[in-house]
Motif scaffolding. Structure first.
Motif, PDB file in Angstrom:
ATOM      1  N   ASN A 104       0.835  -1.025  -0.034  1.00 21.09           N
ATOM      2  CA  ASN A 104       0.158   0.065  -0.216  1.00 21.09           C
ATOM      3  C   ASN A 104       0.922   1.157  -0.517  1.00 21.09           C
ATOM      4  N   LEU A 105      -0.040   2.631  -0.828  1.00 21.69           N
ATOM      5  CA  LEU A 105       0.784   3.726  -0.214  1.00 21.69           C
ATOM      6  C   LEU A 105      -0.485   4.714   0.008  1.00 21.69           C
ATOM      7  N   MET A 106       0.463   5.403   1.581  1.00 24.82           N
ATOM      8  CA  MET A 106      -0.849   6.273   1.926  1.00 24.82           C
ATOM      9  C   MET A 106      -0.406   7.574   2.150  1.00 24.82           C
ATOM     10  N   VAL A 107      -0.687   8.814   2.586  1.00 28.32           N
ATOM     11  CA  VAL A 107      -0.685   9.860   2.668  1.00 28.32           C
ATOM     12  C   VAL A 107      -0.973  10.270   3.830  1.00 28.32           C
ATOM     13  N   LEU A 108      -0.263  11.670   4.935  1.00 26.85           N
ATOM     14  CA  LEU A 108      -0.534  11.566   6.038  1.00 26.85           C
ATOM     15  C   LEU A 108      -2.151  12.590   5.822  1.00 26.85           C
ATOM     16  N   THR A 109      -3.205  12.886   5.927  1.00 22.63           N
ATOM     17  CA  THR A 109      -4.168  14.021   5.834  1.00 22.63           C
ATOM     18  C   THR A 109      -4.079  14.767   7.080  1.00 22.63           C
ATOM     19  N   GLY A 110      -3.517  15.075   8.110  1.00 24.14           N
ATOM     20  CA  GLY A 110      -3.867  15.870   9.474  1.00 24.14           C
ATOM     21  C   GLY A 110      -4.484  14.378  10.405  1.00 24.14           C
ATOM     22  N   PRO A 111      -5.028  14.186  10.671  1.00 24.76           N
ATOM     23  CA  PRO A 111      -4.498  13.146  11.776  1.00 24.76           C
ATOM     24  C   PRO A 111      -5.137  11.585  11.204  1.00 24.76           C
ATOM     25  N   ASP A 112      -5.067  11.727  10.115  1.00 25.32           N
ATOM     26  CA  ASP A 112      -5.347  10.512   9.589  1.00 25.32           C
ATOM     27  C   ASP A 112      -4.218  10.492   8.165  1.00 25.32           C
ATOM     28  N   VAL A 113      -4.365   8.855   7.952  1.00 24.47           N
ATOM     29  CA  VAL A 113      -3.604   8.484   6.493  1.00 24.47           C
ATOM     30  C   VAL A 113      -4.908   8.019   5.439  1.00 24.47           C
ATOM     31  N   ARG A 114      -4.703   8.268   4.380  1.00 15.31           N
ATOM     32  CA  ARG A 114      -5.806   7.730   3.148  1.00 15.31           C
ATOM     33  C   ARG A 114      -4.225   7.120   2.164  1.00 15.31           C
ATOM     34  N   PHE A 115      -5.324   5.795   2.481  1.00 16.03           N
ATOM     35  CA  PHE A 115      -4.693   5.095   1.402  1.00 16.03           C
ATOM     36  C   PHE A 115      -4.966   5.350  -0.136  1.00 16.03           C
ATOM     37  N   VAL A 116      -3.729   5.562  -1.261  1.00 16.82           N
ATOM     38  CA  VAL A 116      -4.614   6.156  -2.055  1.00 16.82           C
ATOM     39  C   VAL A 116      -3.859   5.149  -2.956  1.00 16.82           C
ATOM     40  N   ALA A 117      -2.805   4.084  -3.483  1.00 11.20           N
ATOM     41  CA  ALA A 117      -2.534   3.534  -4.255  1.00 11.20           C
ATOM     42  C   ALA A 117      -2.140   1.658  -3.520  1.00 11.20           C
ATOM     43  N   THR A 118      -3.121   0.647  -3.799  1.00 13.80           N
ATOM     44  CA  THR A 118      -2.837  -0.963  -3.593  1.00 13.80           C
ATOM     45  C   THR A 118      -2.322  -1.729  -4.729  1.00 13.80           C
ATOM     46  N   VAL A 119      -1.308  -2.270  -4.337  1.00 13.29           N
ATOM     47  CA  VAL A 119      -1.483  -3.588  -5.338  1.00 13.29           C
ATOM     48  C   VAL A 119      -1.361  -5.253  -4.051  1.00 13.29           C
ATOM     49  N   GLU A 120      -3.347  -5.686  -4.957  1.00 17.13           N
ATOM     50  CA  GLU A 120      -3.003  -6.878  -4.774  1.00 17.13           C
ATOM     51  C   GLU A 120      -2.165  -7.948  -4.452  1.00 17.13           C
ATOM     52  N   CYS A 121      -1.772  -8.817  -4.043  1.00 10.69           N
ATOM     53  CA  CYS A 121      -0.856 -10.108  -4.151  1.00 10.69           C
ATOM     54  C   CYS A 121      -2.207 -11.113  -4.705  1.00 10.69           C
ATOM     55  N   GLU A 122      -1.397 -12.784  -4.816  1.00 14.31           N
ATOM     56  CA  GLU A 122      -1.955 -13.546  -5.313  1.00 14.31           C
ATOM     57  C   GLU A 122      -2.609 -14.864  -4.574  1.00 14.31           C
ATOM     58  N   HIS A 123      -2.348 -14.425  -3.538  1.00 15.96           N
ATOM     59  CA  HIS A 123      -3.026 -15.457  -2.360  1.00 15.96           C
ATOM     60  C   HIS A 123      -4.798 -15.085  -2.627  1.00 15.96           C
ATOM     61  N   VAL A 124      -5.002 -16.556  -2.041  1.00 16.65           N
ATOM     62  CA  VAL A 124      -6.908 -16.357  -2.321  1.00 16.65           C
ATOM     63  C   VAL A 124      -6.992 -15.976  -0.541  1.00 16.65           C
ATOM     64  N   LEU A 125      -6.299 -16.334   0.646  1.00 11.60           N
ATOM     65  CA  LEU A 125      -6.580 -15.542   1.473  1.00 11.60           C
ATOM     66  C   LEU A 125      -5.648 -13.882   1.372  1.00 11.60           C
ATOM     67  N   ARG A 126      -5.994 -12.522   1.427  1.00 10.84           N
ATOM     68  CA  ARG A 126      -5.164 -11.703   1.109  1.00 10.84           C
ATOM     69  C   ARG A 126      -5.441 -10.869   2.153  1.00 10.84           C
ATOM     70  N   VAL A 127      -4.961  -9.274   1.729  1.00 10.95           N
ATOM     71  CA  VAL A 127      -5.939  -8.168   2.091  1.00 10.95           C
ATOM     72  C   VAL A 127      -5.904  -7.327   0.773  1.00 10.95           C
ATOM     73  N   GLY A 128      -7.286  -7.150   1.121  1.00 11.82           N
ATOM     74  CA  GLY A 128      -8.155  -6.182   0.177  1.00 11.82           C
ATOM     75  C   GLY A 128      -7.213  -5.214  -0.760  1.00 11.82           C
ATOM     76  N   ASP A 129      -8.459  -4.278  -1.686  1.00 11.20           N
ATOM     77  CA  ASP A 129      -7.617  -3.292  -1.867  1.00 11.20           C
ATOM     78  C   ASP A 129      -8.086  -2.034  -0.790  1.00 11.20           C
ATOM     79  N   ARG A 130      -7.470  -0.795  -0.418  1.00 16.61           N
ATOM     80  CA  ARG A 130      -7.582  -0.071  -0.026  1.00 16.61           C
ATOM     81  C   ARG A 130      -7.779   1.152   0.018  1.00 16.61           C
TER      82      ARG A 130
END
Length: 246
Positions: A104-130
């Motif tokens: 994942n790629l994220m940027v700091l925006t005040g007290p939060d981070v926003r995810f601006v890009a995700t590259v998913e792996c190929e595992h069936v059980l994986r973390v999805g696009d944020r």
């Protein structure tokens, strides 16, 4: 672990993601929107038309579409974020090939981070696009890595947004993160999700950013932590170098 709902409404999901992309990255053509969403140009045109109708987008004189008045209140500088994403994606893809987990790629925006890009792996059980999600910086791996880079005054202001207990915990944790150069989110944001994050070195850029590798907690192993952090740090340095050269 929070992934895509099994009965997701594709058109709603596409419209919301497109509105988020306009807010984060700025104006785009119909063909750009179609490519980002993985839909036909005609579908992208219809989605943009609905966003314009509801004031989430507007058509510009050059026929591109930009964020509408409802999305105008955004702290993200659009052009730098779009450029950051473009330069970071090849490095995120290489990390997925090397580590076998979602990045994942994220940027700091005040007290939060926003995810601006995700590259998913190929595992069936994986973390999805944020992409498009915002999460509290003090809970995410990349967010904590970014907080550890703040100057004392900026850090005081950031910690001032939290209750005394949370601020005290972060003050104890951040020196270790600063020393080791990475942070871990062990199910702090979602049950069953663990992530390791590093800050992208700041060389005078306008956007504070970080990258992370995220995985189901069942595949997290402490003996792989050094390998993950070394790979992430190398990718972050390469992204910073590409930003300098751009």
């Amino acid at each position: 672990m929070k992934n895509r709902p099994p009965y997701a409404i594709a058109s709603v999901d596409s419209a919301l993601l497109l509105a988020t992309l306009l807010q984060h990255e700025g104006p785009m053509r119909v063909t750009d929107a179609a490519e980002r969403l993985g839909v036909s140009a005609s579908t992208a045109h219809r989605l943009l038309g609905m966003l314009v109708y509801r004031d989430f987008a507007e058509q510009l004189p050059d026929r591109r579409y930009g964020p509408g008045r409802i999305l105008e209140r955004t702290p993200l500088p659009q052009a730098p974020v779009a450029r950051l994403r473009e330069l970071a994606l090849p490095h995120l893809r290489r990390l997925v090939d090397e580590l076998g987990e979602t990045t994942n790629l994220m940027v700091l925006t005040g007290p939060d981070v926003r995810f601006v890009a995700t590259v998913e792996c190929e595992h069936v059980l994986r973390v999805g696009d944020r992409t498009g999600r915002s999460l509290p910086a003090h809970l995410t791996s990349g967010g904590k890595a970014l907080l550890a880079t703040l100057a004392p005054g900026d850090l005081d202001r950031a910690l001032g947004q939290h209750d005394d207990e949370t601020a005290a915990r972060l003050r104890r944790e951040l020196p270790t993160i600063r020393r080791q150069g990475f942070a871990v989110n062990d199910q702090d944001t979602e049950a069953g999700l663990t992530a390791v994050g590093v800050a992208i070195p700041d060389r005078g850029g306008a956007v504070a950013s970080a990258i992370s590798v995220s995985m189901p907690t069942a595949r997290y192993a402490r003996d792989r932590l050094r390998a993950w952090s070394v790979a992430l740090s190398a990718a972050a340095a390469a992204i910073a170098a590409d930003l300098d050269a751009a």
